[in-house]
Design an enzyme around this catalytic site. Structure first.
Site, PDB file in Angstrom:
ATOM      1  N   LYS A  23       0.841  -1.212   0.000  1.00 28.71           N
ATOM      2  CA  LYS A  23       0.000   0.000   0.000  1.00 28.71           C
ATOM      3  C   LYS A  23       0.873   1.259   0.000  1.00 28.71           C
ATOM      4  O   LYS A  23       0.620   2.184  -0.761  1.00 28.71           O
ATOM      5  CB  LYS A  23      -0.917   0.039   1.236  1.00 28.71           C
ATOM      6  CG  LYS A  23      -1.917  -1.095   1.323  1.00 28.71           C
ATOM      7  CD  LYS A  23      -2.876  -0.909   2.497  1.00 28.71           C
ATOM      8  CE  LYS A  23      -2.219  -0.964   3.859  1.00 28.71           C
ATOM      9  NZ  LYS A  23      -1.649  -2.266   4.222  1.00 28.71           N
ATOM     10  N   ARG A  26      -9.308   1.015   8.948  1.00 30.00           N
ATOM     11  CA  ARG A  26      -8.919  -0.359   9.256  1.00 30.00           C
ATOM     12  C   ARG A  26     -10.001  -1.096  10.037  1.00 30.00           C
ATOM     13  O   ARG A  26      -9.822  -2.274  10.349  1.00 30.00           O
ATOM     14  CB  ARG A  26      -7.657  -0.342  10.098  1.00 30.00           C
ATOM     15  CG  ARG A  26      -6.370  -0.595   9.304  1.00 30.00           C
ATOM     16  CD  ARG A  26      -5.228  -0.399  10.263  1.00 30.00           C
ATOM     17  NE  ARG A  26      -4.057  -1.137   9.984  1.00 30.00           N
ATOM     18  CZ  ARG A  26      -2.961  -0.607   9.443  1.00 30.00           C
ATOM     19  NH1 ARG A  26      -2.960   0.633   9.023  1.00 30.00           N
ATOM     20  NH2 ARG A  26      -1.881  -1.336   9.309  1.00 30.00           N
ATOM     21  N   ARG A  78      12.212  -6.543   5.219  1.00 26.47           N
ATOM     22  CA  ARG A  78      12.259  -5.181   4.689  1.00 26.47           C
ATOM     23  C   ARG A  78      12.934  -4.176   5.625  1.00 26.47           C
ATOM     24  O   ARG A  78      12.969  -4.343   6.835  1.00 26.47           O
ATOM     25  CB  ARG A  78      10.853  -4.704   4.310  1.00 26.47           C
ATOM     26  CG  ARG A  78      10.056  -4.097   5.413  1.00 26.47           C
ATOM     27  CD  ARG A  78       8.738  -3.531   4.885  1.00 26.47           C
ATOM     28  NE  ARG A  78       7.865  -3.191   6.008  1.00 26.47           N
ATOM     29  CZ  ARG A  78       6.647  -2.710   5.878  1.00 26.47           C
ATOM     30  NH1 ARG A  78       6.105  -2.544   4.695  1.00 26.47           N
ATOM     31  NH2 ARG A  78       5.928  -2.424   6.943  1.00 26.47           N
ATOM     32  N   ARG A 138      11.459  -1.513  10.929  1.00 26.87           N
ATOM     33  CA  ARG A 138      10.373  -1.134  11.829  1.00 26.87           C
ATOM     34  C   ARG A 138      10.296  -2.101  13.004  1.00 26.87           C
ATOM     35  O   ARG A 138      10.511  -3.288  12.855  1.00 26.87           O
ATOM     36  CB  ARG A 138       9.037  -1.158  11.049  1.00 26.87           C
ATOM     37  CG  ARG A 138       8.773   0.129  10.326  1.00 26.87           C
ATOM     38  CD  ARG A 138       7.571   0.064   9.444  1.00 26.87           C
ATOM     39  NE  ARG A 138       6.371  -0.525  10.051  1.00 26.87           N
ATOM     40  CZ  ARG A 138       5.175  -0.496   9.486  1.00 26.87           C
ATOM     41  NH1 ARG A 138       5.011   0.092   8.302  1.00 26.87           N
ATOM     42  NH2 ARG A 138       4.141  -1.056  10.075  1.00 26.87           N
ATOM     43  N   ARG A 198      -0.264  -8.947  13.484  1.00 17.04           N
ATOM     44  CA  ARG A 198      -0.852  -7.932  12.584  1.00 17.04           C
ATOM     45  C   ARG A 198      -1.738  -8.595  11.529  1.00 17.04           C
ATOM     46  O   ARG A 198      -2.784  -8.053  11.146  1.00 17.04           O
ATOM     47  CB  ARG A 198       0.267  -7.122  11.901  1.00 17.04           C
ATOM     48  CG  ARG A 198       0.936  -6.139  12.865  1.00 17.04           C
ATOM     49  CD  ARG A 198       2.324  -5.721  12.405  1.00 17.04           C
ATOM     50  NE  ARG A 198       2.346  -4.931  11.204  1.00 17.04           N
ATOM     51  CZ  ARG A 198       3.427  -4.772  10.439  1.00 17.04           C
ATOM     52  NH1 ARG A 198       4.564  -5.355  10.752  1.00 17.04           N
ATOM     53  NH2 ARG A 198       3.364  -4.031   9.364  1.00 17.04           N
TER      54      ARG A 198
HETATM   55  P1  AMP Z   1       1.047   0.595   9.007  1.00 18.24           P
HETATM   56  O1  AMP Z   1       2.237   1.491   8.864  1.00 18.24           O
HETATM   57  O2  AMP Z   1      -0.117   1.026   8.182  1.00 18.24           O
HETATM   58  O3  AMP Z   1       1.402  -0.861   8.815  1.00 18.24           O
HETATM   59  O4  AMP Z   1       0.567   0.729  10.525  1.00 18.24           O
HETATM   60  C1  AMP Z   1       1.411   0.379  11.595  1.00 18.24           C
HETATM   61  C2  AMP Z   1       0.614   0.309  12.878  1.00 18.24           C
HETATM   62  O5  AMP Z   1       0.029   1.586  13.165  1.00 18.24           O
HETATM   63  C3  AMP Z   1      -0.553  -0.663  12.882  1.00 18.24           C
HETATM   64  O6  AMP Z   1      -0.174  -1.999  13.170  1.00 18.24           O
HETATM   65  C4  AMP Z   1      -1.430  -0.065  13.989  1.00 18.24           C
HETATM   66  O7  AMP Z   1      -0.909  -0.351  15.269  1.00 18.24           O
HETATM   67  C5  AMP Z   1      -1.254   1.435  13.752  1.00 18.24           C
HETATM   68  N1  AMP Z   1      -2.264   1.952  12.798  1.00 18.24           N
HETATM   69  C6  AMP Z   1      -2.031   2.494  11.576  1.00 18.24           C
HETATM   70  N2  AMP Z   1      -3.174   2.856  10.988  1.00 18.24           N
HETATM   71  C7  AMP Z   1      -4.170   2.533  11.856  1.00 18.24           C
HETATM   72  C8  AMP Z   1      -5.582   2.653  11.825  1.00 18.24           C
HETATM   73  N3  AMP Z   1      -6.228   3.161  10.757  1.00 18.24           N
HETATM   74  N4  AMP Z   1      -6.280   2.205  12.899  1.00 18.24           N
HETATM   75  C9  AMP Z   1      -5.661   1.716  13.978  1.00 18.24           C
HETATM   76  N5  AMP Z   1      -4.327   1.558  14.070  1.00 18.24           N
HETATM   77  C10 AMP Z   1      -3.581   1.963  13.018  1.00 18.24           C
END
Ligand code: AMP
Length: 213
Positions: A13, A88, A127, A160, A171
């Site tokens: 994404k 989400r 990654r 990360r 996740r």
């Molecule tokens: P991402 O970078 O999109 O993989 O997000 C990393 C982490 O941020 C996720 O595992 C959640 O803990 C938090 N996070 C990001 N976006 C959301 C969202 N829309 N709702 C809730 N938690 C989020």
């Protein structure tokens, strides 16, 4: 153009959102990036979000909803935006629709990047990201020329906190339970477009573009 990119962690994404941002000149809004920055800046939001993120859990809806409601009202979103990692959950999607309604706007498309969970585990576990420009690398499929250094800007690469196997599994579970139901939610509204996240980044991008333009 107002777009949502859906798909499990590691579907690409972020990569596709950056390419769309460059092509269409509209901002990429990544809730994950905003939350990671809040953690780095030691803000109250970062403090509240950190434990959830490190454990592979979702940050509570009210925090991310507030963040998005403010972000999409900013001037640079007037021509549109790409939501990457939001919504989400169903309540997040409902609040987004409510906010867009208040602003007299609608969504143009929801693109779902489809990929098997086994594949994303390998992608995520290998990654690393550039701390300056955000470019992504992979120890097998896209290693940097010099270990730990970004080929494009010379920035330092980092992994990360949540890209370890245990948290990746968590996740993916959370994705299946909380986020996958959004496919039906948007499917029933008629604006879901599925793209197989297979092949090169450019091949996937061509498919994404054909769905949105
Ligand atoms: P991402 O970078 O999109 O993989 O997000 C990393 C982490 O941020 C996720 O595992 C959640 O803990 C938090 N996070 C990001 N976006 C959301 C969202 N829309 N709702 C809730 N938690 C989020």
């Amino acid at each position: 153009m107002r777009l949502i990119l859906l798909g499990p962690p590691g579907a690409g994404k972020g990569t596709q959102a950056k390419m769309l941002k460059d092509k269409f000149g509209i901002p990429q809004i990544s809730t994950g990036d905003i939350l990671r920055k809040a953690i780095r800046d030691n803000t109250d939001l970062g403090f509240k979000a950190r434990t959830f993120m490190d454990g592979g859990q979702l940050v509570p809806d009210d925090l991310v909803i507030r963040l998005i409601r403010e972000r999409i009202r900013q001037d640079d979103c007037q021509k549109g935006f790409i939501l990457d990692g939001f919504p989400r959950t169903i309540p997040q999607a409902e609040k987004l629709s409510e906010t867009l309604g208040e602003m007299g706007l609608t969504l143009d498309a929801v693109v779902d990047l489809e990929i098997e969970p086994e594949e994303v585990t390998e992608r995520l576990a290998g990654r690393s990201n550039c701390s300056q420009c955000g470019t992504m690398y992979h120890e097998v499929s896209r290693p940097p020329n010099r270990p730990g250094v970004c080929d494009l800007c010379g920035g330092e690469l980092y992994k990360r906190e949540d890209d370890n196997r245990e948290t990746i599994h968590k996740r993916l579970d959370v994705y299946a339970k909380e986020t996958a139901p959004l496919k039906e939610y948007y499917g029933s509204q008629g604006n879901l477009k599925a793209v197989k996240a297979k092949g090169t980044v450019e091949e996937i991008f061509m498919q994404v573009c054909s769905m949105v333009s």
